[in-house]
Design a protein around this motif. Structure first.
Motif, PDB file in Angstrom:
ATOM      1  N   ASN A 298       0.831  -1.216   0.000  1.00  0.00           N
ATOM      2  CA  ASN A 298       0.000   0.000   0.000  1.00  0.00           C
ATOM      3  C   ASN A 298       0.865   1.267   0.000  1.00  0.00           C
ATOM      4  OD1 ASN A 298      -2.291  -1.742   0.297  1.00  0.00           O
ATOM      5  ND2 ASN A 298      -1.946  -1.771   2.506  1.00  0.00           N
ATOM      6  N   ILE A 299       1.958   1.238  -0.733  1.00  0.00           N
ATOM      7  CA  ILE A 299       2.867   2.376  -0.812  1.00  0.00           C
ATOM      8  C   ILE A 299       2.498   3.214  -2.031  1.00  0.00           C
ATOM      9  CG2 ILE A 299       5.275   3.086  -0.882  1.00  0.00           C
ATOM     10  CD1 ILE A 299       4.447   1.526   1.619  1.00  0.00           C
ATOM     11  N   CYS A 308      13.322   6.657   0.577  1.00  0.00           N
ATOM     12  CA  CYS A 308      14.383   5.644   0.457  1.00  0.00           C
ATOM     13  C   CYS A 308      14.019   4.439   1.319  1.00  0.00           C
ATOM     14  CB  CYS A 308      15.720   6.227   0.906  1.00  0.00           C
ATOM     15  SG  CYS A 308      16.243   7.703   0.010  1.00  0.00           S
ATOM     16  N   PHE A 309      14.039   3.267   0.721  1.00  0.00           N
ATOM     17  CA  PHE A 309      13.765   2.016   1.424  1.00  0.00           C
ATOM     18  C   PHE A 309      15.060   1.212   1.468  1.00  0.00           C
ATOM     19  CE2 PHE A 309       9.729   3.487  -0.086  1.00  0.00           C
ATOM     20  CZ  PHE A 309       8.795   3.068   0.851  1.00  0.00           C
ATOM     21  N   LYS A 331      20.941  -6.297  -4.983  1.00  0.00           N
ATOM     22  CA  LYS A 331      20.934  -4.919  -4.529  1.00  0.00           C
ATOM     23  C   LYS A 331      19.525  -4.343  -4.447  1.00  0.00           C
ATOM     24  CE  LYS A 331      25.548  -3.203  -5.591  1.00  0.00           C
ATOM     25  NZ  LYS A 331      26.330  -2.108  -6.199  1.00  0.00           N
ATOM     26  N   ARG A 332      18.630  -4.867  -5.229  1.00  0.00           N
ATOM     27  CA  ARG A 332      17.247  -4.401  -5.210  1.00  0.00           C
ATOM     28  C   ARG A 332      16.333  -5.609  -5.160  1.00  0.00           C
ATOM     29  NH1 ARG A 332      14.997   0.399  -4.047  1.00  0.00           N
ATOM     30  NH2 ARG A 332      16.630   1.407  -5.279  1.00  0.00           N
ATOM     31  N   VAL A 333      15.619  -5.755  -4.046  1.00  0.00           N
ATOM     32  CA  VAL A 333      14.650  -6.832  -3.873  1.00  0.00           C
ATOM     33  C   VAL A 333      13.315  -6.174  -3.567  1.00  0.00           C
ATOM     34  CG1 VAL A 333      14.001  -8.900  -2.601  1.00  0.00           C
ATOM     35  CG2 VAL A 333      16.421  -8.407  -3.029  1.00  0.00           C
ATOM     36  N   GLY A 334      12.446  -6.113  -4.572  1.00  0.00           N
ATOM     37  CA  GLY A 334      11.188  -5.396  -4.400  1.00  0.00           C
ATOM     38  C   GLY A 334      11.461  -3.914  -4.198  1.00  0.00           C
ATOM     39  N   LEU A 335      10.862  -3.343  -3.156  1.00  0.00           N
ATOM     40  CA  LEU A 335      11.113  -1.939  -2.834  1.00  0.00           C
ATOM     41  C   LEU A 335      12.412  -1.730  -2.075  1.00  0.00           C
ATOM     42  CD1 LEU A 335       7.663  -0.403  -1.771  1.00  0.00           C
ATOM     43  CD2 LEU A 335       9.053   0.181  -3.747  1.00  0.00           C
ATOM     44  N   ASP A 382       1.323   3.780   3.934  1.00  0.00           N
ATOM     45  CA  ASP A 382       2.308   4.667   3.319  1.00  0.00           C
ATOM     46  C   ASP A 382       3.098   5.412   4.390  1.00  0.00           C
ATOM     47  OD1 ASP A 382       2.916   5.987   0.477  1.00  0.00           O
ATOM     48  OD2 ASP A 382       2.983   7.556   2.006  1.00  0.00           O
ATOM     49  N   PRO A 383       4.427   5.517   4.241  1.00  0.00           N
ATOM     50  CA  PRO A 383       5.240   6.156   5.293  1.00  0.00           C
ATOM     51  C   PRO A 383       4.885   7.609   5.542  1.00  0.00           C
ATOM     52  CG  PRO A 383       6.536   5.761   3.306  1.00  0.00           C
ATOM     53  CD  PRO A 383       5.264   5.013   3.135  1.00  0.00           C
TER      54      PRO A 383
END
Length: 599
Positions: A298-299, A308-309, A331-335, A382-383
């Motif tokens: 839900n981002i 930044c995640f 280096k990138r897994v999903g978000l 959402d953050p």
């Protein structure tokens, strides 16, 4: 009506006194107007005008004249409407078109400037240079030529969540443990607009720096680790004396900068990317392959582009991710932007996790806000909505949820000892040290402080000097004593709050469970799989009986779990004694249901 009465009436729109100051004399009585005689020139002019219309009608028909007048009137109306709408468009700000007015902003954060002078992140920023001195002079010169109007002051518009009330918990007797509760969030667009345009004020402390020493020699007599710099008790006590400018121990003592030769070493490319995070960072960590990576849900697209995640892992966890997912580049897994940490400072994986948890301000020196979640948690809100709800709405700079059951540090220490979370002697030694410093059990006399024990798996923070000092000193306690940060939290908090006007938002744990979903640690999940394998499925039934004859069902066989290990989620078994023989009998809950009497 006299001229004097007109002067008094004008006071409701302007200022009668100002008119007198500008040298405009107001007569008390209007003189009679002289009657003028009509001259011959005026009569002849009117006669000439009367002759023009018959000439127009002579050469053009009535219909054509009517159409001409209609076109002229419609053109005038259209020009008037376009002028009005143009003025309205220029007066409405982009933020008002997004549905959030200055009145709501004033209710939430009155200290913030108006949105009319603020470029929202959703609209392209326009850079215009204005000479403030010349503009002020021009404005002051024009005020003498304008009539001042009294504009009615509207009451502040309430926050959309002001009328929200927490409903009572559902009456579910079967579920007595912690559960989530409803939380009122504003839409993401409005949450972004409520981000403070400038950092919050830091009380007393304005400049905070950190100890750094290249040739640091280990001194275990002072306690702590070489990563933390082995601060002495004198250094510890001085760090709680809040001043305008301070230098404290805050990890990463040995090396050039955090992540380079300090322990907890990070690749230079990753460090450069981390320095590019300027607004919001969401961080988590998995060390010792202890948890399973959870992907946020839900981002918003805005958060995906601007926040930044970061997920910090060790080499063991990285190897598991590669083997389980088949990814060559992790280096990138999903978000998540995955950062591999090498040369870890501690042997304990949980203590290594405290480095990014409490020292994000050192790893992300340019970030303004951070949201830390433990590796076992899944972010489902959402953050920006989380930050608005727990920081920006009430002008907090630090937020953490309180424990759902325990409020007292002494009870928390006993619970940690009972659960085997850490060496009991070390926990007792830490509690005794705090008792000598004045630690007392929690009571209502500490209100408005609602708890001494946090649920430390989520930390919401604005990076300003006072909050950075708090997490540094909290980390120093974890480095010196046990890794159970819930035990040392209240000591650091109370020492700082006794000197500065600063507080922490300790919100309810059910609200935390609203925006994060908690999963089990990897070892518990593996134990659950082992438990499932112990339940043997029934063998296939082979029968030669006729189709109408009843076939007894074979129940599942429940194997015993190993006595040396307590398995989570163990199937409960009712135990009792047979009334006739006196021997113990078992009634497994998992079985063949109604056909158990056929066993």
């Amino acid at each position: 009506m006299t001229g004097g009465s007109l002067g008094l009436r004008s006071g409701s729109y302007g200022s009668l006194q100002q008119q007198l100051q500008n040298g405009v004399a107001l007569p008390t009585q209007s003189p009679p107007l002289p009657v003028r005689k009509t001259s011959k020139m005026s009569l002849s002019g009117s006669r000439d005008k009367e002759k023009i219309l018959p000439r127009i009608f002579k050469f053009a028909g009535r219909r054509k004249v009517g159409m001409l007048l209609l076109l002229v009137a419609s053109a005038a109306v259209l020009s008037f409407i376009s002028a009005v709408t143009k003025d309205e468009d220029t007066s409405v700000s982009p933020e008002s078109r997004m549905g959030f007015t200055d009145h709501v902003r004033n209710f939430v954060n009155p200290s913030r400037p108006s949105f009319n002078n603020f470029n929202p992140p959703f609209a392209p920023a326009k850079v215009t240079e204005v000479n403030s001195t010349s503009y002020a002079n021009h404005e002051s010169a024009n005020t003498h030529n304008k009539t001042q109007l009294s504009i009615p002051i509207l009451p502040p518009t309430p926050h959309p969540c002001e009328s929200f009330t927490l409903p009572p918990p559902p009456a579910d007797k079967k579920r007595t443990g912690p559960r989530p509760c409803p939380v009122c969030y504003v839409p993401v667009e409005q949450a972004v607009l409520l981000m403070p345009p400038s950092p919050s004020a830091s009380p007393i402390l304005k400049d905070l720096s950190y100890y750094s020493e290249d040739n640091l020699i280990a001194n275990e007599s002072n306690g702590g680790s070489i990563f933390g710099g082995h601060p002495s008790l004198l250094h510890r006590n001085e760090s709680f004396d809040i001043k305008e400018s301070m230098m404290v121990h805050c990890g990463f003592v040995k090396g050039k900068r955090p992540g380079q030769g300090t322990g907890f070493d990070i690749n230079d490319t990753d460090l450069l990317e981390m320095e590019e995070c300027h607004d919001v960072v969401i961080a988590s960590a998995i060390f010792g392959n202890y948890d399973i990576m959870q992907q946020p849900k839900n981002i918003s697209e805005y958060a995906k582009r601007n926040a930044c995640f970061y997920m910090f892992v060790d080499e063991e966890t990285e190897a598991y991710i590669k083997n389980s997912s088949g990814l060559v580049d992790t280096k990138r897994v999903g978000l998540w932007r995955v950062v591999v940490v090498r040369n870890l400072p501690y042997d304990d994986a949980r203590r290594n996790g405290k480095v990014p948890k409490l020292l994000l301000q050192r790893l992300f020196p340019n970030a303004r806000f951070s949201l830390w979640i433990d590796g076992k948690l899944e972010l489902v809100v959402d953050p920006y909505q989380v930050l608005e709800r727990f920081l920006w709405r009430k002008n907090y700079t630090f937020a953490i949820s309180r424990h759902y059951r325990r409020f007292d540090v002494f009870e928390e220490a006993e619970a940690n000892k009972a659960a085997g979370k850490y060496d009991n002697a070390s926990i007792d030694s830490q509690i005794e040290f705090y008792k000598k410093e004045g630690l007392t059990p929690y009571s209502l006399s500490k209100l408005p402080i609602t708890s001494d024990v946090p649920e430390g798996c989520v930390i919401i923070k604005e990076h300003i000097p006072i909050t950075n000092l708090f997490t540094c000193l909290w980390f120093n306690e974890v480095d010196r004593f046990t890794s159970r940060d819930q035990i040392s939290f209240s000591t650091v908090r109370d020492k700082i709050m006794s000197q500065v006007n600063w507080t922490i938002n300790m919100f309810m744990d059910c609200e935390r469970r609203n925006f994060v979903v908690q999963a089990y640690h990897r070892d518990l999940l593996e134990q659950r799989k082992e438990l499932a394998s112990l339940i043997q499925p029934p063998p296939p039934v082979v029968s030669n009986k006729s189709p109408g004859e009843l076939i007894p069902a074979t129940p599942y066989k429940l194997a015993r779990a190993p006595p040396s290990r307590k398995l989570p989620g163990k199937i409960s078994v009712r135990r009792g004694r047979d009334k006739k023989s006196g021997s113990r009998r078992h009634h497994p809950r998992a079985g063949a249901g109604k056909d158990n009497n056929l066993i």
